[in-house]
Scaffold this motif. Structure first.
Motif, PDB file in Angstrom:
ATOM      1  N   ASP A  31     -14.276  -3.606  24.398  1.00 38.43           N
ATOM      2  CA  ASP A  31     -12.995  -2.927  24.130  1.00 38.43           C
ATOM      3  C   ASP A  31     -12.996  -2.261  22.757  1.00 38.43           C
ATOM      4  O   ASP A  31     -12.001  -2.276  22.031  1.00 38.43           O
ATOM      5  CB  ASP A  31     -11.829  -3.910  24.242  1.00 38.43           C
ATOM      6  CG  ASP A  31     -11.678  -4.471  25.651  1.00 38.43           C
ATOM      7  OD1 ASP A  31     -12.074  -3.785  26.601  1.00 38.43           O
ATOM      8  OD2 ASP A  31     -11.174  -5.599  25.788  1.00 38.43           O
ATOM      9  N   ASP A 133     -16.058  -2.525  28.778  1.00 40.41           N
ATOM     10  CA  ASP A 133     -14.618  -2.282  28.866  1.00 40.41           C
ATOM     11  C   ASP A 133     -14.011  -3.276  29.845  1.00 40.41           C
ATOM     12  O   ASP A 133     -14.390  -3.313  31.015  1.00 40.41           O
ATOM     13  CB  ASP A 133     -14.335  -0.854  29.335  1.00 40.41           C
ATOM     14  CG  ASP A 133     -14.834   0.188  28.343  1.00 40.41           C
ATOM     15  OD1 ASP A 133     -14.627  -0.024  27.135  1.00 40.41           O
ATOM     16  OD2 ASP A 133     -15.427   1.191  28.770  1.00 40.41           O
ATOM     17  N   PRO A 136      -7.476  -3.663  31.223  1.00 40.75           N
ATOM     18  CA  PRO A 136      -6.343  -3.696  30.288  1.00 40.75           C
ATOM     19  C   PRO A 136      -5.156  -4.466  30.855  1.00 40.75           C
ATOM     20  O   PRO A 136      -5.004  -4.602  32.069  1.00 40.75           O
ATOM     21  CB  PRO A 136      -6.004  -2.214  30.091  1.00 40.75           C
ATOM     22  CG  PRO A 136      -6.488  -1.547  31.330  1.00 40.75           C
ATOM     23  CD  PRO A 136      -7.705  -2.306  31.768  1.00 40.75           C
ATOM     24  N   ASN A 165      -8.587  -6.826  25.234  1.00 40.23           N
ATOM     25  CA  ASN A 165      -7.794  -6.983  26.456  1.00 40.23           C
ATOM     26  C   ASN A 165      -7.829  -8.399  27.007  1.00 40.23           C
ATOM     27  O   ASN A 165      -6.810  -8.941  27.453  1.00 40.23           O
ATOM     28  CB  ASN A 165      -8.296  -6.013  27.528  1.00 40.23           C
ATOM     29  CG  ASN A 165      -8.069  -4.557  27.157  1.00 40.23           C
ATOM     30  OD1 ASN A 165      -7.120  -4.238  26.456  1.00 40.23           O
ATOM     31  ND2 ASN A 165      -8.949  -3.681  27.615  1.00 40.23           N
TER      32      ASN A 165
END
Length: 282
Positions: A31, A133, A136, A165
């Motif tokens: 992130d 990633d 979220p 996240n």
């Protein structure tokens, strides 16, 4: 003479190039945050291998041991691994690993891509760096950018933010799952440690889940009872309360959940996801 000089120059150039590549390959961001660890990730058989605990924590997964296996769990996902074993399990389904987990410097290394994708994360390689990633967190349809914690001491206070996240989602779920029965607001509550005021509550910390523009999407304040009360009055004056500031409603909470949140904040700081906004503690 020229040949010897050229050979020496070429050796130095290759060493610098390989060292730079090696360092870049060992930079892993989750992130957008470069994870902090006391041991470095490394490449093995063209696969990025990462220290298990710090990587799992950064993805929001818990780490437990059962006999010789390590179990990683998050929500409905459970992953089982073992050192020097090429077969892993993902929710009971056997999976073949490209590289077996191994130990080095008293740490277990695991394949990054397998762990990240098992928990629904995207992995990308760019300029020899690895980025992960995670999913979220959304509150009322708005994406959470950071979790801001504020707490006070006798002289000053601290405001800090978690940018990750997985940490934010886990902490938000702790609030959601541990909010108890709705109660009336206490008569006395504040940041001040008013021990002389009967049945008063002290604010341990406040937690703001901030949107992309810095606006609070949800806020929870945790309070603890300062003055002890007789056991027969403990139900009337519970030890821990939580104030859902967004709704201006009060609920019962529990100390186990409060400690779990504190532990996650500490872990986020240790792994590089915590940023201090202000510190006025004298």
């Amino acid at each position: 003479m020229k040949k010897a000089f050229f050979a020496a120059f070429l050796a130095i150039f290759l060493f610098i190039s390989s060292s730079t590549t090696y360092a870049a390959q060992n930079q892993i961001k989750v992130d957008g945050v470069t994870i902090t660890s006391d041991v470095n990730p490394e490449m093995k058989n063209k696969r990025a291998m990462v220290p298990l605990r710090v990587m799992s924590e950064s993805l929001g997964a818990s780490v437990e041991w059962s006999d010789s296996e390590v179990i990683l769990a998050k929500s409905e996902m459970k992953v089982k691994l073992a050192v020097n074993r090429s077969i892993a399990e993902k929710n009971g389904k056997k999976m073949l690993l490209d590289v077996k987990p191994y130990t080095k410097n008293n740490r277990i290394y695991v394949p990054l891509r397998f762990i990240a994708e098992a928990f629904g994360c995207n992995v990308n390689y760019s300029n020899f760096a690895v980025t992960v990633d995670t999913k979220p967190l959304f509150i009322n349809g708005v994406q959470v950018k950071a979790l801001q914690q504020e707490y006070h001491m006798f002289m000053g206070g601290v405001v800090q933010q978690v940018h990750g996240n997985a940490y934010n989602e886990t902490i938000y779920n702790i609030f959601a799952k541990n909010i108890g029965k709705k109660v009336e607001a206490p008569a006395n509550y504040s940041w001040s440690f008013t021990i002389d005021t009967p049945v008063s509550y002290y604010k341990n910390a406040q937690y703001d889940f901030l949107g992309q523009k810095g606006k609070s999407l949800a806020r929870f304040d945790i309070y603890s009872l300062i003055s002890p009360v007789p056991s027969e009055l403990s139900t009337e004056y519970p030890e821990i309360l939580i104030h859902d500031v967004s709704k201006d409603e009060w609920y019962l909470f529990n100390d186990t959940a409060r400690k779990s949140i504190n532990q996650l904040m500490d872990t986020a700081g240790k792994n590089g996801f915590l940023k201090i906004i202000s510190n006025t503690v004298v």
